[in-house]
Design a protein around this motif. Structure first.
Motif, PDB file in Angstrom:
ATOM      1  N   THR A 303      41.998 -44.227 -15.923  1.00 31.12           N
ATOM      2  CA  THR A 303      41.981 -42.753 -15.909  1.00 31.12           C
ATOM      3  C   THR A 303      42.264 -42.168 -17.271  1.00 31.12           C
ATOM      4  N   GLN A 304      42.795 -42.977 -18.219  1.00 36.36           N
ATOM      5  CA  GLN A 304      43.053 -42.491 -19.569  1.00 36.36           C
ATOM      6  C   GLN A 304      41.949 -42.882 -20.542  1.00 36.36           C
ATOM      7  N   ALA A 305      41.040 -43.724 -20.095  1.00 42.96           N
ATOM      8  CA  ALA A 305      39.901 -44.150 -20.922  1.00 42.96           C
ATOM      9  C   ALA A 305      40.361 -44.695 -22.262  1.00 42.96           C
ATOM     10  N   VAL A 306      41.325 -45.646 -22.188  1.00 42.82           N
ATOM     11  CA  VAL A 306      41.794 -46.231 -23.446  1.00 42.82           C
ATOM     12  C   VAL A 306      40.744 -47.158 -24.025  1.00 42.82           C
ATOM     13  N   GLY A 307      39.892 -47.791 -23.169  1.00 35.98           N
ATOM     14  CA  GLY A 307      38.793 -48.628 -23.647  1.00 35.98           C
ATOM     15  C   GLY A 307      39.264 -49.987 -24.136  1.00 35.98           C
ATOM     16  N   GLY A 308      38.263 -50.766 -24.560  1.00 32.44           N
ATOM     17  CA  GLY A 308      38.560 -52.094 -25.071  1.00 32.44           C
ATOM     18  C   GLY A 308      38.963 -53.109 -24.021  1.00 32.44           C
ATOM     19  N   TRP A 309      38.470 -52.945 -22.840  1.00 37.23           N
ATOM     20  CA  TRP A 309      38.875 -53.865 -21.752  1.00 37.23           C
ATOM     21  C   TRP A 309      37.967 -55.109 -21.740  1.00 37.23           C
ATOM     22  N   LEU A 310      38.585 -56.221 -21.456  1.00 42.49           N
ATOM     23  CA  LEU A 310      37.863 -57.484 -21.272  1.00 42.49           C
ATOM     24  C   LEU A 310      38.074 -57.956 -19.838  1.00 42.49           C
ATOM     25  N   CYS A 311      36.967 -58.217 -19.163  1.00 46.27           N
ATOM     26  CA  CYS A 311      37.043 -58.602 -17.739  1.00 46.27           C
ATOM     27  C   CYS A 311      36.415 -59.989 -17.552  1.00 46.27           C
ATOM     28  N   SER A 312      37.004 -60.760 -16.681  1.00 43.70           N
ATOM     29  CA  SER A 312      36.430 -62.040 -16.241  1.00 43.70           C
ATOM     30  C   SER A 312      36.520 -62.095 -14.726  1.00 43.70           C
ATOM     31  N   TYR A 313      35.448 -62.579 -14.106  1.00 44.33           N
ATOM     32  CA  TYR A 313      35.339 -62.556 -12.652  1.00 44.33           C
ATOM     33  C   TYR A 313      35.326 -63.977 -12.098  1.00 44.33           C
ATOM     34  N   SER A 314      35.746 -64.069 -10.881  1.00 41.45           N
ATOM     35  CA  SER A 314      35.681 -65.351 -10.192  1.00 41.45           C
ATOM     36  C   SER A 314      34.231 -65.663  -9.821  1.00 41.45           C
ATOM     37  N   SER A 315      33.992 -66.926  -9.485  1.00 45.22           N
ATOM     38  CA  SER A 315      32.621 -67.371  -9.221  1.00 45.22           C
ATOM     39  C   SER A 315      32.048 -66.769  -7.952  1.00 45.22           C
ATOM     40  N   PHE A 316      32.865 -66.283  -7.052  1.00 46.32           N
ATOM     41  CA  PHE A 316      32.340 -65.761  -5.788  1.00 46.32           C
ATOM     42  C   PHE A 316      32.239 -64.239  -5.782  1.00 46.32           C
ATOM     43  N   THR A 317      32.527 -63.579  -6.896  1.00 44.88           N
ATOM     44  CA  THR A 317      32.437 -62.116  -6.959  1.00 44.88           C
ATOM     45  C   THR A 317      31.124 -61.698  -7.586  1.00 44.88           C
ATOM     46  N   LEU A 318      30.671 -60.500  -7.229  1.00 44.08           N
ATOM     47  CA  LEU A 318      29.432 -59.921  -7.758  1.00 44.08           C
ATOM     48  C   LEU A 318      29.767 -58.569  -8.373  1.00 44.08           C
ATOM     49  N   PRO A 319      29.693 -58.442  -9.706  1.00 38.87           N
ATOM     50  CA  PRO A 319      29.933 -57.122 -10.315  1.00 38.87           C
ATOM     51  C   PRO A 319      28.831 -56.135  -9.907  1.00 38.87           C
ATOM     52  N   SER A 320      29.199 -54.922  -9.674  1.00 41.32           N
ATOM     53  CA  SER A 320      28.235 -53.909  -9.248  1.00 41.32           C
ATOM     54  C   SER A 320      28.786 -52.523  -9.595  1.00 41.32           C
ATOM     55  N   ASN A 321      27.817 -51.606  -9.883  1.00 38.20           N
ATOM     56  CA  ASN A 321      28.217 -50.219 -10.158  1.00 38.20           C
ATOM     57  C   ASN A 321      28.224 -49.374  -8.906  1.00 38.20           C
ATOM     58  N   PHE A 322      27.736 -49.918  -7.770  1.00 42.10           N
ATOM     59  CA  PHE A 322      27.740 -49.248  -6.479  1.00 42.10           C
ATOM     60  C   PHE A 322      26.906 -47.972  -6.533  1.00 42.10           C
ATOM     61  N   CYS A 323      26.017 -47.889  -5.576  1.00 43.90           N
ATOM     62  CA  CYS A 323      25.026 -46.812  -5.599  1.00 43.90           C
ATOM     63  C   CYS A 323      25.631 -45.454  -5.261  1.00 43.90           C
ATOM     64  N   MET A 334      37.134 -44.170 -17.197  1.00 42.49           N
ATOM     65  CA  MET A 334      36.107 -45.201 -17.358  1.00 42.49           C
ATOM     66  C   MET A 334      36.365 -46.319 -16.331  1.00 42.49           C
ATOM     67  N   VAL A 335      35.253 -46.902 -15.871  1.00 40.53           N
ATOM     68  CA  VAL A 335      35.351 -47.974 -14.875  1.00 40.53           C
ATOM     69  C   VAL A 335      35.653 -49.291 -15.601  1.00 40.53           C
ATOM     70  N   VAL A 336      36.751 -49.901 -15.239  1.00 39.89           N
ATOM     71  CA  VAL A 336      37.141 -51.178 -15.844  1.00 39.89           C
ATOM     72  C   VAL A 336      36.451 -52.344 -15.124  1.00 39.89           C
ATOM     73  N   ALA A 337      36.507 -52.346 -13.812  1.00 36.67           N
ATOM     74  CA  ALA A 337      35.905 -53.446 -13.025  1.00 36.67           C
ATOM     75  C   ALA A 337      35.412 -52.863 -11.717  1.00 36.67           C
ATOM     76  N   SER A 338      34.215 -53.313 -11.299  1.00 37.40           N
ATOM     77  CA  SER A 338      33.633 -52.883 -10.030  1.00 37.40           C
ATOM     78  C   SER A 338      32.896 -54.092  -9.458  1.00 37.40           C
ATOM     79  N   VAL A 339      33.456 -54.707  -8.387  1.00 36.00           N
ATOM     80  CA  VAL A 339      32.914 -55.927  -7.820  1.00 36.00           C
ATOM     81  C   VAL A 339      32.921 -55.823  -6.305  1.00 36.00           C
ATOM     82  N   TYR A 340      32.166 -56.735  -5.681  1.00 33.11           N
ATOM     83  CA  TYR A 340      32.257 -56.931  -4.237  1.00 33.11           C
ATOM     84  C   TYR A 340      32.077 -58.427  -3.948  1.00 33.11           C
ATOM     85  N   PHE A 341      32.593 -58.839  -2.806  1.00 32.84           N
ATOM     86  CA  PHE A 341      32.576 -60.262  -2.447  1.00 32.84           C
ATOM     87  C   PHE A 341      32.584 -60.357  -0.933  1.00 32.84           C
ATOM     88  N   HIS A 342      32.316 -61.553  -0.461  1.00 32.03           N
ATOM     89  CA  HIS A 342      32.174 -61.807   0.977  1.00 32.03           C
ATOM     90  C   HIS A 342      33.374 -62.592   1.485  1.00 32.03           C
TER      91      HIS A 342
END
Length: 2048
Positions: A303-323, A334-342
């Protein structure tokens, strides 16, 4: 009985109930019996067990033991007159069913129970009542025995779910029904903690709480079981199996699968950039929303949009911006991480929260919970950890690691926060209080959600081609469906559609679709009415496709989701075709790919075309067939030359018929064309197809007349007719017929023969007995009936084959009729003390039916009993008759048995019969005793008293028998237990009157055996044996009076004739027996002189007065006569005649009683006594007296004949023969049926004294096949007819035989067979001698010979060759003794395995009766001819034996000659003479036996009333044998003594002595003082001291004489180049290890490398340096260098040096270098020959010992070789083959002597300790003449100085170096300065610690072994070698040389290569090579220390303190110290370091 007892118990219970309350209280007592069950594992228990309830582990046979319970009132010891308490009466029930009634105190009950079902059991209940507890006032408790199998249940107590987290404690439990003290439960689970555990069965726990059991059923089951539990943890996730088993019962095992999962699963990780603490606060918000039941979406927003974020995801997650979620528009977000998984789990709820970090305060908010504020306190604490868990609205916090804050390092704070399914791990790292970095790790709680990986998810897409359009349309549709997606995920889906051309060579159309392009109600475009999914839950998409042709359009649909998941589907689009077309024109064939059809010429075949046309208008079709001959399928046929198809039908049709034989053999192309004409447009459509047809020969037709199944009768003759088989192509021509037969049709599938499926016994494989020919005729009764036979006829013609099958069912004849008869022991109940005989013959069976009988014994419960038919019966179980031995059923397990007989015949018929019989149980055994046990004969009276015997069949009768020596001297094999003896007492009283006993046997301590038999009313008895010891009487004078008293008393008792006074008559007989035994005793006593003959006659007369109306009276008479005839020489002729007369009377009465009573056992016991009497009579009166009476012998044989008839009564056909042995003659009795004794003479027989009668078929006597014949064979050691002629010429045993036909009533009719073959054992009559055999004069063959003289009366002569060799002899017969130029008169060839033949005249031996292997016959005609030609009355016969070369020198033990010439004698009755005409010599006569063939001139049966005995006798007499003379010395070559072996041995010893001198000198030289080279230019003021060891390689010319210069390079500097001065001591020689002590001015630190170079251009200017090692003497640190380089002098660059670096200990060595080093060490140490000549001998195994060992091994090898040549060879061979054999023998001997060599080496090498430390001299004053030669040039000296000055200035060693004050040291005292350095030097140890060290005494043992082998080998080599010829000695020498070369150059080297190669397989390092520095350490002390040490030691040893001379001490110290000598490079080294202090030489000498 059981029902009566049960009724009595019920009546008592009713009586008890009637009394009601008025009756006295009921007493309940414990059970009087205690029941136990001891199985293989001992006693087992259940939780409910008590004293009245026991448990038993189920087994197929359960044995329950019962005994009196404690307190039951039964005393262990009771008084003699007291009676034990009566046992209780107990009823046994099994599962409420009555089992049995038992009234005993102890015993056992055997139960045969079936296995109970799991969890079930069998219950045995025991109800008892006794006299002490009578109903209704008293009852005994019941005893229950529960028989059950072990039952176990394994389960999880906690947690209740099967999903378990890692390291979570899992409590496992199991319960078991039974426990045992010896059982142990083994728990095992791989990956668990613990992984294995043993828990004793006794360590069970109380019942678990019901709440923890998984199921109620398990709780109910385990409530009565023993419970066990344990706790286990699992480290790793996965499937784990827990197994619980019983260690002692491995088959009982239970397992449980447990799924272990991790607690938390990582989802994503977020890391920020470096942020400012005061200026960049952190504010994050997160949101978790379920998109579907299996999909979760997570979103993290800054919510402060500091920026410079580094993200790593697990093998079973799917990053998505969501429609559906818009991207933040504000710049502050700013959106840092947006994922979905089963996931798989329960329904999830929506979660959200926030995270704020401001000025070191962390705020956490989750949902509606109260925010959490954490003050991280940056700057106050170094690091901290916070843990928060949400639990019922409460948060828990904790802080750790409150250490002092540091500003130099980052300060890390960790926060773990968990909220429902989410877990956060937050890390805040502060840098210098101004900056911080934030990291967040998100985890899902696995306990509530099971996350699925992407690999488990597949895209669900369904693709269909659209519906077929109408004629007006020119397009089609492609439709696909996917599951309906959440609005947030719809934009993730993208579809790419590509349409290709028909050939897929180009893209026609390409389109892209998104989720928004879906079509409502897309199912209308699909043709299918039923879709494979629910259309309401799927979304459809439709693509329109233009159709340009009728062919399907290839389409490729690619589906992609979020650019991470994709799927490609190939789906062709079907288009409509408006025009007409030919869809298919195809000639039908078996498979679509078939190009050639194979048809038979003689058969009609068809071709059919499938023609498919699509058209909406009318059409006309014109088909056409054309046929062309073709050569192959690859070339075109001649289209202009079609085949004439006029004979074919349907040429213009689609169906073509080709008639049979219309085409010749060959290949044809059938070409079909079709024209389709459209009627409206006249358009012509054409299509064609073709196929090749190979016309072949027709198959053969196999046919068996009669159909596939036939039924024939067993007695009919039938045929298999295959003549109807044919060849359709050619009616004529040979066909091969082969018939097969089997009982299993499956055998034809594999065509393998199974022995059990053979149709006939003569069948050896699947082929029928007579397999060839079209017709097979089967004779009647040829195949067994009631069986299906599968016959197959295979016909073959050329390469063509065919077969036909026919099933033959053979119908058997009428049913079998079994005639079951009881022969013996046929009463209402079986008497177990007698034999039991049955006849089960099949009355309508013929011998050709081959009936098979099979007897089986069952219990009354129809259970088969494991009965020992071989030992318990005399007939076995496979005959028509059954005879069971007496005493078999003495202890019956069942009251009733059933005998089952099944009969099957060859014709397939079968029948069975069952006979039930009850066993009369003998009286229950009690106890008997005799008082007194010790006494004196004829003076002490003994009393036998019995008690405790009981039986239900009263009254009981007691019989006491005094055993005699008859059972030991006369044995009857059919009698189970011979109890023959005189009867002392017979009556109903259990106590005998006082009686004398006869004298006991002195050889058995005067022991007398008494048999007490207690009979019941049915003659069954129980026997008890007693022992009394009766010694000689003290006073012998009253014995005469006692003798007369015994006879007087006997006379009064014997006159009683009433049946009631039988016991008195028996008593009188016993007294007469005592009188006879008294006479036998007096006979051996010289003090008492009695008229023996008169008194013995009196005893015999007294015996005559005893009536013999019963078998017991017969027993008394026979016992008396056997006792009185023991001293037959004291009896007169009248007494003997009276005895024989009485025996004749007894035998006649015994025959009459035997035919009436049918008791075999007792009658045969009496026959043993009668035969003993006859043996005594024949032995004394008839054989050794001159006045032999033929009449007396006739009476004796008459009695013998009567005895055999008595024995015949107890025999049945097919019974085993009964042998009666008396010591001097034997009788063999046999019974058999005629069909079983016909033609039973074997081809070769080794039996001695055997009788084989032959009854030929079709004789006039009309003997039926089932006629029973009884045969008795009598064998006599000496002739019983000494008055007859030829008595002195008899050389065999005399044998008599009697053969009689047995009638149904038992009468015997004497019978003489038509022919009988008799074998008589020889007792002499053979001239035997050992024949001297050896090489002939030419040494080409082995020969030997003998001669003998014959006269004109000579008959046929036989001699037999006896040898262990299997060779063929050529036998030459010469006349006279002069063989030079003589021709043999006859020659024979004698084989070892077949009959001898005459080589020139085959008819020469036709007149000979004896023919066999190695038997040579000189016929009478030949001998008579020789005598007649000689013109004199006698002639000498010379016999020469020749065979191939098998002996090298004369041998008299190899061949023996047996000469015999026999004639058979026949005696037809005692009154006749020996006859030579009746019997002739048979062909099986040899040196061991005589074969006689007796042919009856008149085949008849004898008259039953014949007075003379029907026993015929045979014997063999010898004709005069010639005297033989051995001619071996005249025929065998005189082999001279050959000194070759002696010369060879002397040469070996001369060489050995020379080598010994050299080896001893070398060993002494190596033990002399060695030198360590201390360089003369070493300074005492130097700080650094190093010991440098250089290893010179062992290669050729590896050493050098050049001067070597060395420079050490260290961490803190380098030394000067030092000349390694060593003269005059030799150094740098091949294989040497040289040690140099080098000092440096300063310490160099760790050595990194060294440089080395040579400085000499003379000889040996090259040097191979293998290895080097440097040791710092102050720190004892060692550096190793693996050099492996050649060094040489470079004249152009003389100062050029070669540098070597330190070898890394962790780096593997090159395999080639290690292999060479290790191979060289093993070769010089373990090779016995090379090690002798090695440059340096390592270890305590000296050169002299090695040389002696080698000598012993060499001599032993030569001895083994010479022993091989001493053995006989099998055949003669040419010279080159002999040499080849010599080489092969040498190779074998080298291998055989290898163990001896290894044994001696081990004893020498590993049994000697290290030698004492080697004393090493250090040099005194340096001789300048040596040192001045070690110079270098001035240029090189400058280089050296410069290199030493180049020392780093920053070296701490230089900074901290302290200058030591100098000392005034005189010149030449360098050694004194060196000692002040406190230097450490290594000492070599001979034997490595890894090698074993044997006892000290093994060295003398090794020397003794070497000396023994050397002496013995030398002796036997000379002994054998002198007897050999030159050729043999030369062959032996070649073999010995081969063994020597193989041992030196092959065995040892190959062994070294093998072990070296094996050790080189795995990586090797420096530590794997043996170095000098890894040995013991020796420390040099200063002179003062050494002197003081020596004085202290001396004072301790002597008790005095002596003053040493300093000068002498210094001198000794200067000349001697302890150090190492030089050794070869690969010398064995010590593996441990141990400092040892060395004293001065003087002190050492004192210590010694």
């Amino acid at each position: 009985m059981a029902a009566l007892l049960l009724l009595l118990l019920l009546m008592q219970l009713l009586a008890c109930c009637r009394r009601g309350s008025v009756a006295s209280p009921v007493r309940l007592q414990p059970s009087p019996l205690r029941v136990s069950c001891l199985g293989p594992h001992g006693q087992v228990f259940q939780r409910q067990d008590n004293q009245h309830r026991v448990s038993c582990l189920w087994n197929s046979t359960v044995i329950l033991h019962y005994q009196p319970a404690p307190g039951a009132g039964l005393e262990v010891e009771e008084e003699e007159e007291g009676q034990p308490p009566s046992p209780p009466c107990c009823l046994w029930y099994l599962n409420a069913a009555f089992l049995r009634n038992i009234s005993r105190w102890s015993g056992r009950v055997v139960l045969q129970t079936e296995a109970p079902s799991p969890g079930a059991s069998s219950l045995v209940t025991v109800q008892c009542w006794s006299a002490s507890c009578a109903a209704p006032e008293c009852f005994h408790r019941n005893v229950s025995v529960e028989i059950a199998e072990q039952d176990m249940r394994l389960f999880v107590l906690w947690p209740q779910t099967r999903v378990i987290q890692a390291w979570q404690p899992v409590e496992l439990g199991w319960c078991a029904r039974l426990k045992n003290a010896a059982w142990q439960y083994r728990f095992s689970s791989q990956g668990g903690v613990p992984s294995s555990l043993l828990l004793p069965s006794s360590e069970h726990q109380d019942t678990t709480s019901p709440a923890v059991y998984p199921t109620a059923e398990l709780e109910q089951t385990c409530a009565t079981y023993y419970s066990y539990r344990l706790t286990v943890r699992y480290r790793h996730p996965g499937i784990h199996v827990a197994v619980v088993s019983i260690e002692q019962m491995p088959h009982i095992s239970f397992n449980l699968s447990l799924k272990v999962e991790p607690d938390l699963v990582h989802v994503l990780s977020v890391s920020s950039k470096l942020l400012s603490v005061p200026q960049q606060p952190l504010s994050l918000s997160w949101w978790l929303q379920p998109l579907s039941l299996s999909t979760l979406a997570y979103r993290l927003v800054d919510t402060q949009a500091v920026g410079g974020w580094l993200c790593s995801y697990s093998s079973f997650t799917l990053p998505s911006n969501f429609c559906a979620i818009s991207t933040p528009q504000s710049l502050d977000e700013m959106v840092v991480a947006s994922v979905y998984f089963h996931v798989d789990g329960k329904r999830f709820e929506e979660l959200m929260g926030e995270l704020h970090l401001l000025n070191g305060t962390l705020s956490l908010t989750a949902g509606k919970e109260t925010p959490i504020h954490v003050n991280l306190c940056p700057g106050k604490i170094n690091s901290s950890t916070y843990v928060f868990r949400y639990n019922q609205g409460t948060f828990y916090t904790s802080k750790d690691n409150n250490s002092t804050f540091s500003t130099d390092r980052p300060n890390t704070y960790t926060v773990f926060y968990q909220y429902k399914e989410l877990s956060y791990l937050l890390t805040i790292e502060f840098l210098a209080l101004q900056w911080y970095k934030f990291k967040m790790y998100l985890y899902m709680n696995q306990k509530r959600a099971l996350i699925r990986s992407l690999a488990e998810r597949d895209l669900d897409v369904h693709v269909f081609s659209g519906a077929r359009p109408s004629v007006l349309q020119n397009f089609s549709y492609l439709v696909w469906f996917i599951p309906t997606q959440h609005p947030m995920l719809q934009c993730e889906w993208t579809f790419y559609l590509q349409l290709f051309g028909t050939k897929k060579d180009h893209i026609v159309q390409s389109s892209t679709y998104t989720y928004n392009d879906h079509v409502k109600n897309a199912t209308r475009f699909v043709r299918r009415s039923a879709l494979p999914f629910d259309a309401e839950k799927y979304t459809g998409f439709v693509a329109k496709v233009n159709c340009t042709s009728s062919a399907p359009i290839p389409a490729l649909l690619s589906v992609r989701v979020n650019n991470r998941t994709a799927k490609t589907i190939e789906a062709p689009v079907v288009c409509a075709q408006k025009n007409c077309r030919i869809v298919r024109c195809w000639i039908q064939r078996p498979t679509p790919n078939s190009n050639i059809l194979y048809k038979k010429r003689a058969l009609e075949f068809f071709l059919f075309v499938r023609l498919d046309v699509e058209c909406n208008t009318g059409i006309s079709i014109k088909p056409q067939w054309q046929v062309y001959p073709a050569t192959d399928t690859k070339s075109d046929p001649d289209w202009s030359n079609p085949v004439d198809t006029s004979s074919m039908f349907g040429v213009r049709m689609i169906h073509l018929t080709v008639a049979a034989n219309s085409l010749d053999y060959g290949l044809y192309l059938f070409y079909f064309t079709a024209e389709v004409i459209l009627i409206k447009t006249s358009t012509v459509l054409k299509a064609h197809d073709m196929v090749y047809v190979q016309v072949e020969r027709a198959d053969l037709v196999a046919n068996i007349s009669g159909g596939s199944v036939r039924t024939v009768k067993f007695s009919d003759r039938w045929t298999l007719d295959g003549s109807g088989s044919s060849d359709p192509d050619a009616a004529q021509g040979p066909m091969i017929f082969t018939w097969y037969c089997t009982k299993d049709f499956e055998d034809y599938k594999t065509m393998r023969f199974k022995w059990k499926n053979r149709c006939h016994p003569l069948q050896k494989d699947l082929r029928w007995v007579t397999s060839s020919g079209p017709i097979q005729t089967i004779p009647p009764e040829y195949l067994p009936g009631s069986t299906l036979y599968y016959f197959r006829l295979v016909i073959k013609k050329g390469r063509r084959t065919a077969y036909a099958d026919q099933v033959i069912e053979i119908d058997p004849g009428p049913p079998l009729i079994l005639d079951i008869k009881c022969i013996e022991n046929c009463g209402a109940s079986l008497i177990p003390t007698e034999r039991f005989a049955l006849s089960g013959k099949c009355s309508n069976c013929k011998p050709s039916n081959k009936p098979l009988y099979y007897w089986t014994l069952f219990s009354d419960t129809s259970k088969e009993i494991d009965f020992d038919w071989a030992s318990k019966t005399s007939t076995g179980r496979f005959g028509a008759y059954l005879s069971i031995h007496a005493l078999t059923f003495m202890k019956p397990e069942y009251p009733t048995y059933v005998l089952h007989l099944s009969v099957t015949t060859w014709d397939g018929r079968s029948a069975s019969f069952r006979k039930a019989f009850a066993v009369n149980t003998p009286p229950k055994a009690g106890r008997c005793n005799i008082r007194p046990r010790y006494g004196f004969a004829f003076q002490t009276k003994f009393v036998v008293k019995c008690r405790g015997f009981s039986d239900s069949h009263l009254p009981l009768t007691y019989k006491v028998i005094v055993a005699s020596n008859v059972p030991q001297t006369t044995t009857v094999s059919s009698v189970v237990e011979n109890t023959f003896g005189t009867i002392l007492y017979f009556g109903s009283e259990p106590k005998t009157p006082p009686s004398f006993l006869p004298l006991g046997m002195p050889s058995r301590w005067y022991r007398v055996i008494l048999h007490v038999q207690v009979h019941d009313a049915f003659r069954a008895f129980t026997q008890v044996s007693l022992r009394a010891y009766v010694r000689k009487p003290h006073n012998t004078q009253p014995l005469v009076r006692e003798f007369h008293d015994l006879l007087d008393s006997a006379s009064h008792l014997s006159v009683s004739t009433s049946a009631q006074q039988l016991s008195d008559r028996l008593r009188g007989g016993y007294l007469i027996y005592l009188a006879a035994s008294l006479l036998n005793y007096v006979k051996t006593t010289p003090i008492v002189q009695l008229p023996q003959a008169h008194l013995r006659e009196t005893v015999v007369k007294a015996a005559l007065n005893i009536s013999v109306n019963s078998i017991m009276e017969i027993n008394q008479v026979v016992a008396i006569i056997s006792e009185i005839t023991e001293s037959i020489e004291k009896m007169n002729v009248r007494s003997q005649d009276l005895a024989i007369g009485k025996l004749t009377e007894v035998t006649g009465i015994l025959k009459r009683q035997r035919s009436q009573i049918n008791w075999s056992e007792g009658a045969e016991i009496q026959t043993s006594g009668i035969l003993r009497c006859l043996a005594n009579v024949l032995r004394a009166d008839l054989l050794h007296l001159k006045n032999v009476s033929a009449n007396g012998i006739q009476h004796v044989f008459s009695i013998m004949e009567g005895v055999t008839e008595v024995v015949f009564w107890g025999k049945v056909p097919q019974d085993i023969e009964t042998v009666i042995e008396t010591g001097h003659w034997n009788i063999t009795v046999k019974k058999n049926e005629a069909w079983n004794i016909t033609n039973c003479l074997p081809e070769t027989d080794t039996c001695h004294n055997c009788f084989y009668p032959i009854i030929r078929k079709g004789n006039v006597s009309g003997v039926a096949p089932d006629t029973v014949f009884s045969t008795a064979v009598f064998e006599f050691d000496e002739s019983p007819f000494p008055w007859l002629v030829y008595t002195s010429d008899i050389i065999s045993m005399v044998m008599g035989f009697k053969m009689a036909e047995t009638k149904t009533d038992g009468d015997l009719i004497p019978f003489m067979p038509e022919r009988a073959d008799i074998f008589l054992a020889r007792k002499g009559g053979v001239a035997t001698f050992n024949l001297l055999m050896g090489p002939d004069k030419t040494q080409t063959y082995t020969t030997g010979g003998f001669l003998f003289e014959i006269n004109e009366t000579a008959t046929s002569m036989y001699f037999q060759i006896k040898t262990k060799l299997k060779v063929t002899f050529k036998v030459l017969i010469f006349t006279g003794t002069n063989l030079t130029g003589a021709q043999p008169v006859a020659s024979f060839i004698a084989f070892h395995n077949r009959k001898t033949i005459a080589s020139e005249n085959e008819t020469l031996i036709d007149d000979c009766s004896v023919k066999g292997p190695y038997i040579v016959c000189l016929p009478k005609s030949l001998l008579e001819n020789i005598v007649q030609n000689s013109g004199e009355g006698a002639e000498t016969i010379t016999v020469i034996l020749e065979t191939h070369y098998i002996l090298r020198y004369p041998n008299q033990k190899m061949v023996s000659i047996y000469i015999f010439n026999d004639q058979c004698l026949f005696l037809n009755g005692i009154e006749s003479e020996w006859s030579q005409e009746t019997c002739v010599i048979g062909p099986l006569t040899n040196w061991e036996q005589v074969h006689c063939i007796c042919v009856s001139t008149r085949y008849r049966r004898s008259v039953p009333a014949l007075v003379a005995p029907s026993i015929r006798f045979l014997a063999a007499k010898v004709i005069v044998l010639p005297n033989t003379i051995d001619l071996g010395r005249n025929l065998i070559a005189d082999i001279p003594k050959n000194p070759l072996t002696l010369i060879t041995l002397l040469c070996i010893f001369v060489i050995f002595l020379l080598l010994c001198c050299w080896a001893i000198r070398k060993d002494r030289a190596e033990r002399q003082i060695k030198y360590i080279i201390v360089l003369p230019d070493n300074e005492a003021s130097d700080d650094g001291s190093f010991l440098v060891t250089l290893y010179t390689g062992s290669r050729c010319n590896a050493g050098t004489k050049a001067e070597v210069f060395l420079q050490l390079i260290g961490q803190h500097g380098r030394s000067k180049f030092r000349c390694l001065w060593h003269r005059p001591s030799p150094a740098f020689q091949r294989g040497n290890i040289d040690c140099f002590l080098i000092t440096t001015k300063k310490k160099l630190g760790d050595i990194s490398s060294f440089k080395i170079r040579l400085n000499n251009d003379g000889k040996s200017s090259t040097w191979f340096l293998s290895r080097a090692e440097v040791e710092d003497m102050s720190t004892r640190k060692v550096w190793f260098f693996l050099c492996r380089k050649w060094l040489s002098l470079d004249k152009n660059h003389p100062s050029r040096a070669l540098k070597f670096s330190v070898t890394d200990p962790q780096t593997p060595l090159p395999k080639a270098d290690y292999f060479l080093i290790h191979f060289n060490r093993r070769l010089t140490e373990y090779h016995l020959w090379i090690s002798v000549f090695a440059p340096v001998n390592a270890g305590a195994f000296t050169r002299f010992q090695r040389l002696c060992t080698f000598l012993a091994v060499l001599l032993f090898t030569m001895l083994v070789n010479i022993m091989f040549f001493n053995a006989e060879k099998d055949d003669e061979a040419p010279i080159y083959l002999r040499y080849a054999r010599s080489i092969a023998v040498g190779i074998e001997c080298a291998l055989l002597t290898l163990p001896v060599e290894m044994l001696i080496i081990v004893l020498f090498k590993y049994s000697q300790k290290d030698p004492p430390p080697v004393v090493t001299k250090m040099y005194p004053k340096v001789d300048s003449r040596y040192w001045n030669n070690c110079i270098i040039s001035e240029k090189d000296a400058n280089v050296i100085d410069t290199q030493e000055e180049m020392t780093p200035e920053s070296s701490p060693e230089m900074d901290n170096k302290s200058q030591k004050p100098g000392s005034n040291i005189p010149e030449g005292s360098i050694l004194s300065k060196v000692r002040r350095l406190s230097t450490t030097i290594r000492q070599l140890r001979k034997i490595p610690e890894s090698e074993p060290l044997l006892c000290w005494w093994c060295v003398p043992v090794a020397w003794a072994l070497v000396l023994t082998i050397t002496v013995l080998s030398s002796f036997f080599i000379v002994l054998y070698g002198l007897s050999y010829g030159y050729q043999t000695s030369r062959e032996w020498l070649i073999a010995s040389g081969t063994s020597f070369l193989q041992n030196v150059f092959f065995n040892s080297i190959l062994k070294t290569l093998f072990f070296t190669a094996v050790s080189t397989i795995r990586p090797r390092y420096c530590e794997d090579i043996r170095w000098v520095t890894r040995e013991k350490h020796v420390e040099f002390n200063s002179p003062e220390e050494t002197q003081s040490t020596g004085r202290r030691k001396n004072s301790e040893d002597t008790g005095q303190v002596t003053q040493e001379n300093p000068e002498e001490t210094n001198s000794a110290e200067e000349t001697q110290s302890t150090v190492h000598p030089r050794y070869s490079e690969e010398t064995t080294m010590e593996t441990q370091e141990k400092p040892v202090e060395i004293n001065t030489a003087e002190e050492t000498e004192k210590d010694t």
